[in-house]
Design a protein around this motif. Structure first.
Motif, short mmCIF file in Angstrom:
data_model
loop_
_atom_site.label_atom_id
_atom_site.label_comp_id
_atom_site.label_asym_id
_atom_site.label_seq_id
_atom_site.Cartn_x
_atom_site.Cartn_y
_atom_site.Cartn_z
N PHE B 76 0.82 -1.21 0.00
CA PHE B 76 0.00 0.00 0.00
C PHE B 76 0.85 1.26 0.00
N ASN B 77 0.43 2.23 -0.81
CA ASN B 77 1.13 3.51 -0.86
C ASN B 77 0.24 4.58 -0.28
N LEU B 78 0.82 5.41 0.56
CA LEU B 78 0.06 6.54 1.09
C LEU B 78 0.43 7.83 0.35
N GLN B 79 1.40 7.71 -0.57
CA GLN B 79 1.76 8.88 -1.38
C GLN B 79 1.55 8.54 -2.85
N PRO B 80 1.25 9.57 -3.66
CA PRO B 80 1.04 9.32 -5.08
C PRO B 80 2.26 8.69 -5.73
N GLN B 81 2.02 7.75 -6.61
CA GLN B 81 3.11 7.09 -7.32
C GLN B 81 3.25 7.69 -8.72
N GLY B 82 4.49 7.66 -9.23
CA GLY B 82 4.72 8.13 -10.59
C GLY B 82 4.11 7.17 -11.60
N GLU B 83 4.08 7.60 -12.88
CA GLU B 83 3.52 6.74 -13.93
C GLU B 83 4.32 5.45 -14.05
N ASN B 84 5.63 5.55 -13.85
CA ASN B 84 6.50 4.38 -13.97
C ASN B 84 7.18 4.12 -12.63
N THR B 85 7.32 2.85 -12.32
CA THR B 85 7.95 2.51 -11.05
C THR B 85 9.23 1.71 -11.26
N ILE B 86 10.29 2.18 -10.63
CA ILE B 86 11.54 1.44 -10.65
C ILE B 86 11.81 1.00 -9.23
N CYS B 87 11.83 -0.30 -9.06
CA CYS B 87 11.98 -0.84 -7.72
C CYS B 87 13.31 -1.57 -7.63
N ILE B 88 14.16 -1.09 -6.74
CA ILE B 88 15.51 -1.63 -6.64
C ILE B 88 15.64 -2.46 -5.38
N CYS B 89 16.14 -3.68 -5.54
CA CYS B 89 16.26 -4.56 -4.38
C CYS B 89 17.46 -4.17 -3.53
N ARG B 90 17.22 -4.00 -2.23
CA ARG B 90 18.31 -3.67 -1.31
C ARG B 90 18.51 -4.80 -0.31
N GLY B 91 18.07 -5.98 -0.70
CA GLY B 91 18.30 -7.15 0.15
C GLY B 91 19.79 -7.49 0.18
N ASP B 125 14.22 -0.77 3.44
CA ASP B 125 12.95 -1.21 2.89
C ASP B 125 11.93 -0.09 2.82
N LYS B 126 12.36 1.13 2.98
CA LYS B 126 11.37 2.19 3.11
C LYS B 126 11.50 3.31 2.09
N LEU B 127 12.56 3.31 1.32
CA LEU B 127 12.77 4.45 0.44
C LEU B 127 11.69 4.54 -0.64
N LEU B 128 11.21 5.75 -0.88
CA LEU B 128 10.19 5.95 -1.90
C LEU B 128 10.28 7.40 -2.38
N LEU B 129 10.69 7.57 -3.63
CA LEU B 129 10.87 8.93 -4.15
C LEU B 129 10.16 9.05 -5.49
N THR B 130 9.51 10.17 -5.70
CA THR B 130 8.81 10.39 -6.97
C THR B 130 9.28 11.69 -7.59
N THR B 131 9.50 11.66 -8.90
CA THR B 131 9.96 12.87 -9.57
C THR B 131 8.87 13.92 -9.57
N ALA B 132 9.27 15.18 -9.67
CA ALA B 132 8.32 16.29 -9.59
C ALA B 132 7.27 16.20 -10.69
N ASP B 133 7.65 15.67 -11.86
CA ASP B 133 6.68 15.58 -12.97
C ASP B 133 5.82 14.31 -12.88
N GLN B 134 5.92 13.59 -11.77
CA GLN B 134 5.10 12.39 -11.54
C GLN B 134 5.36 11.30 -12.57
N GLN B 135 6.50 11.35 -13.27
CA GLN B 135 6.77 10.33 -14.27
C GLN B 135 7.38 9.07 -13.67
N PHE B 136 8.27 9.25 -12.70
CA PHE B 136 8.98 8.09 -12.15
C PHE B 136 8.90 8.03 -10.63
N THR B 137 8.70 6.81 -10.13
CA THR B 137 8.86 6.57 -8.70
C THR B 137 10.01 5.59 -8.53
N VAL B 138 10.92 5.91 -7.64
CA VAL B 138 12.00 4.98 -7.31
C VAL B 138 11.74 4.48 -5.90
#
Ligand code: SF4
Ligand code: FES
Ligand code: FES
Lengths: 237, 179
Positions: B76-91, B125-138
């Motif tokens: 679940f996300n409590l913040q808006p997500q960008g159009e594209n999501t890049i999810c990087i594993c930090r395991g 396990d908590k990082l979540l960043l979205t670009t100002a133009d809402q195009q990408f979420t990392v």
């Protein structure tokens, strides 16, 4: 319906207990002491602190007494060097997770965490401290929440939900990020479901929840007031 | 119990949620299903607080309970997500194979800067960043369960194993070109 009686052994002594009771309940009913932190008489048990671990013959595993139901013929050991070692580790992990600085705490001298640490003979902690920088919520007119002193036992959550019926507190996130939270991360003073009854404050084992206006060592919790309320209401949990 | 603050969310969303609740009422885990479908319907794939408040009122649940569930699950996300999501594993496996560099590379590539999050490793396990133009979420996860292919990156729900800074950069370029 009368509950079935079953026999178990606690530290070698044969006792009879009621089916459905936990090891902790059976022990208490027979005057046997098992150390606990997160358990509170009359509230549901959650097994959060792992202080109440006991040995059960025939198993290598340790069991939390507060959530393990008794079984016919069970033989329980409540005290041993192994158990002390594990209980110590549990308390040490609680101590390093937040900032438990007794010397400046309102609950110094009346804190269950502190009492438990000294009962287990913890003088110094061998693990590295976490030193998180956590906030303090002073928004409530009468009470204060200091996350730096919270051990996430959830006694406040349960007393508010089960006894007061307000369910204003909860846990948010998980692991190292877990926090106690009021409503949807509202400031406590702005939470509309808070009845300002103070039960959470008095159920809290540490100085995390306290009344305003007390200085170091002055906050004495009225834990009996909370548990006796449970008994007077005949709450069965 | 919170009273439904009607009118705080659009009527079509209200109707949608009311239906979900009606279907699932009384079933164990009903809340999870309701939240998941509601988030999926949201344009920015997130659960605004007003929506959670509405669900709480309709399901007659304490606000704290809903908030607790919504913040417990990484889904679940409590913040808006960008159009594209890049999810990087930090395991652990991905970390030892250089996933920090991948993360930093992606942040720089997308102009997200390197401040905030991941400072002490605790934030893995908590990082979540979205670009100002809402195009990408990392964002990061703590293990995809694909450790043999470490380091692993997920681009718009597609798993890319043995990722390098170069391949990740190319993925981003492809998405940008396709816009
Ligand atoms: S605030 Fe007190 S009662 Fe509540 S979880 Fe923390 S230590 Fe336990
Ligand atoms: S008292 Fe049993 S786990 Fe805390
Ligand atoms: S650690 Fe990255 S997939 Fe397991």
């Amino acid at each position: 319906m009368p509950q079935k009686k079953i026999s178990i052994r606690i530290d070698g002594e044969l006792i009879s207990a009621l089916e459905g009771q936990t090891i902790l309940q059976a022990a208490k009913a027979n005057g046997k002491y098992i150390p606990t932190l997160c358990d509170l008489d009359g509230l549901t048990s959650v097994g959060a602190c792992r202080i109440c671990l006991v040995e059960v013959s025939g198993s290598e595993r340790l069991f939390p007494a507060c959530t393990t139901p008794i079984q016919e013929g069970m033989s329980v050991t409540t005290n041993s060097p192994k158990l002390t070692r594990y209980r110590r580790i549990s308390v040490e992990l609680l101590l390093i997770e937040r900032n438990h600085v007794c010397a400046v705490c309102v609950s110094n001298g009346h804190c269950e965490l502190q009492t438990m640490a000294s009962a287990l003979g913890i003088g110094t902690v061998g693990l590295a401290y976490n030193f998180p920088k956590l906030s303090i919520d002073m928004s409530h007119p009468r009470f204060v929440l200091d996350h730096n002193r919270c051990i996430l036992c959830t006694r406040c959550v349960r007393v508010c939900a089960e006894l007061e019926g307000a369910h204003m507190w909860e846990l948010t996130s998980r692991g190292i990020h877990a926090r106690i939270v009021s409503e949807m991360n509202e400031q406590w003073g702005k939470a509309t479901s808070c009845t300002s009854c103070g039960k959470c404050v008095h159920a809290c084992p540490t100085g995390a929840l306290a009344e305003k206006g007390w200085a170091v060592e002055e906050m004495v919790k009225k834990i009996d007031a909370v548990t006796s309320l449970v008994h007077r209401r005949g709450a069965q949990v | 119990m919170p009273t439904p603050s009607l009118g705080s969310i659009p009527t079509d969303e209200q109707v949608f949620i009311d239906k979900l609740i009606a279907i699932r009422r009384g079933r164990p885990g009903a809340l999870l299903g309701v939240l998941e479908a509601t988030q999926e319907r949201n344009r920015y794939k997130y659960l605004p607080l007003e929506t959670l408040r509405y669900v709480a009122a309709k399901m007659e649940m304490p606000l704290a309970r809903i908030y607790s569930v919504a913040t417990f699950y990484a889904l679940f996300n409590l913040q808006p997500q960008g159009e594209n999501t890049i999810c990087i594993c930090r395991g652990t496996a991905c970390h030892t194979r250089g996933s920090r560099n991948l993360l930093q590379g992606a942040r720089l590539e997308l102009g997200l800067g390197l401040d905030g999050g991941e400072s002490d490793g605790n934030e893995a396990d908590k990082l979540l960043l979205t670009t100002a133009d809402q195009q990408f979420t990392v964002r990061t996860v703590a293990c995809f369960g694909q450790c043999a292919m470490a380091p692993v990156v997920e681009v718009n729900h597609r798993i890319c194993g043995h990722a390098t800074e170069r391949t990740l950069q190319r993925e981003i370029e492809t998405i940008r070109a396709g816009e």
